[in-house]
Design an enzyme around this catalytic site. Structure first.
Site, short mmCIF file in Angstrom:
data_model
loop_
_atom_site.label_atom_id
_atom_site.label_comp_id
_atom_site.label_asym_id
_atom_site.label_seq_id
_atom_site.Cartn_x
_atom_site.Cartn_y
_atom_site.Cartn_z
N GLU A 163 -14.55 -55.40 -43.52
CA GLU A 163 -15.79 -55.95 -44.07
C GLU A 163 -15.62 -56.43 -45.50
O GLU A 163 -16.40 -57.26 -45.98
CB GLU A 163 -16.91 -54.89 -44.02
CG GLU A 163 -17.30 -54.45 -42.61
CD GLU A 163 -17.97 -55.55 -41.80
OE1 GLU A 163 -18.24 -56.63 -42.37
OE2 GLU A 163 -18.20 -55.33 -40.60
N ASP A 187 -10.30 -52.58 -36.24
CA ASP A 187 -10.75 -52.23 -37.59
C ASP A 187 -11.63 -50.99 -37.53
O ASP A 187 -12.22 -50.68 -36.50
CB ASP A 187 -11.47 -53.40 -38.26
CG ASP A 187 -12.35 -54.21 -37.30
OD1 ASP A 187 -12.63 -53.72 -36.19
OD2 ASP A 187 -12.76 -55.31 -37.66
#
Length: 414
Positions: free
Chosen positions: A144, A74
């Site tokens: 997130e 990520d």
């Protein structure tokens, strides 16, 4: 970029990491990071697709017959003001989803994840005799926000790259650098964040009889919500319900017309999750009715993360390879974590097993026992802290080698 035998990242890899660390980007804003990654993959010979799910990048490298392995990292950062004191610390600000300018930092380590996967892609592309099959590398936005993996899937990720036979990935954690940890089964909690709007009737603070006080309604709701886990969930199950925000009114002598709660739920089974959601709805409506509220509360979802489930056989195979490389004493079982991740969406969408592990990233000198009982685990800076930053050596080198080892384990030569 290469990794030498004493598990120290070379200067190019370290510089790449420092550059990403000092230029963090919020979810779905990872344009600079995505561009750098795409250029790097192109030079390594990958077929590259960009803009997947907004800012996602995927690369495909075919290397003969064999299975397909997907390695994921990520890329996004957090709205946190960094306070590490590092000479490459972030000073970046960026607009959040509401357009407000906020400080941004890689306080969760996604810059390290991206760097490790870029480093692994270089190692695997330069030594194709050590593996066979198809390597897919995915650089995901907005983890997130709990939205990046689904956004990539919804945007046709598996039409742009082959569906994998295995999904592999790692997350840096406040464990001693040199340790790797993994837990089979439900490994990371599902997470639901909700906004509850309670409507009353405002009045002057001196005339409460003319009001239906949403502050009192909110207070009663908060207390009752805390009984869900303690009185409705079996003690053999695990769940957390946290009310993290309460807002009502702006003056001491004014009873406001409404109040807002924001709460977060963590659970490890779909049954427990649904029970808690139903109970939140019941309690909010019940307290509103008891107060004589003029309308029912509204409950809206802020974000959701699915439960991450590690396939026991797949994780066991990967951790066995790590144990042969690092030694069995370097492999830990952290148990089920209360943190949340969306990597599992990449696996379930492809009907593939997931093997996902934690990568130690904290100075080993800060620990005594170096296992999951170490008291330092409660004191060292952790992910999302403004003080959190992994040590570069040996974390980067081990992170690269872990991904390379996992890929070669699942893409054997014969």
């Amino acid at each position: 970029m290469t990794v030498n035998e004493n598990l120290t990242a070379d200067s190019a890899l370290a510089d790449f990491y420092k550059d990403l660390h000092s230029h963090p980007e919020l979810g779905f804003q990872e344009h600079r990071t995505a561009e750098i990654v795409a250029k790097r993959l192109t030079t390594l010979g990958f077929e590259v697709a960009t803009g997947i799910g907004g800012t996602g990048v995927a690369g495909v490298l075919e290397n003969g017959a064999g299975p397909t392995a997907l390695l994921r990292a990520d890329m996004d950062a957090l709205p946190v003001r960094e306070d590490t004191g590092l000479d490459y610390a972030s000073t970046v600000t960026a607009p959040n989803a509401n357009g407000t300018l906020v400080p941004v930092a890689h306080a969760c380590g996604h810059d390290l994840h991206t760097t490790c996967l870029v480093g692994a892609a270089e190692v695997l592309s330069s030594d194709r005799s050590s593996w066979s099959g198809t390597l897919v590398v995915v650089f995901q936005p907005a983890e997130e926000l709990g939205a990046g993996a689904q956004a990539m899937v919804d945007d046709g990720l598996y039409e742009k790259v082959p569906k994998p036979d295995i999904v592999l990935g790692q997350h840096v954690a406040p464990l001693p650098a040199g340790k790797i940890a993994g837990h089979a089964g439900a490994s990371y909690a599902g997470s639901d964040s909700l906004r509850v709007r309670l409507v009353g009737e405002g009045a002057h603070g001196s005339m409460p009889q003319n009001s239906i006080d949403p502050v009192v309604m909110a207070a009663a709701t908060v207390l009752r919500l805390q009984t869900i886990v303690s009185r409705e969930i079996p003690s053999t199950d695990t769940a957390v319900l946290t009310v993290g925000s309460i807002h009502a009114g702006d003056a001491a002598n004014v009873i406001p017309g409404e109040a807002e709660l924001q709460l977060n739920i963590r659970s490890y089974t779909n049954g427990v999750r649904q029970h808690i959601l139903d109970s939140v709805d019941r309690i909010a409506k019940g307290e509103a009715q008891a107060a004589g509220a003029p309308e029912e509360p509204t409950i809206t979802e802020i974000e959701r993360f699915p439960i991450v489930v590690n396939d026991a056989d797949a994780l066991g195979k990967t951790l066995h390879a790590f144990a042969e490389w690092l030694g069995p004493d370097q492999i830990l079982d952290p148990g089920a974590g209360a943190g949340s991740e969306d990597v599992g969406i990449l696996a379930t969408s492809a009907d593939a097993p997931l093997s996902y592990w934690l990568l130690g990233g904290t100075d080993p000198k800060l620990f005594t026992t170096g296992d999951m009982t170490d008291p330092a685990l409660r004191t060292v800076p952790s992910n999302h802290s403004p003080h959190y930053a992994p040590v570069i050596d040996p974390t980067l080198a081990i992170g690269v080698t872990a991904l390379v080892t996992a890929a070669r384990t699942w893409l054997p030569t014969g």
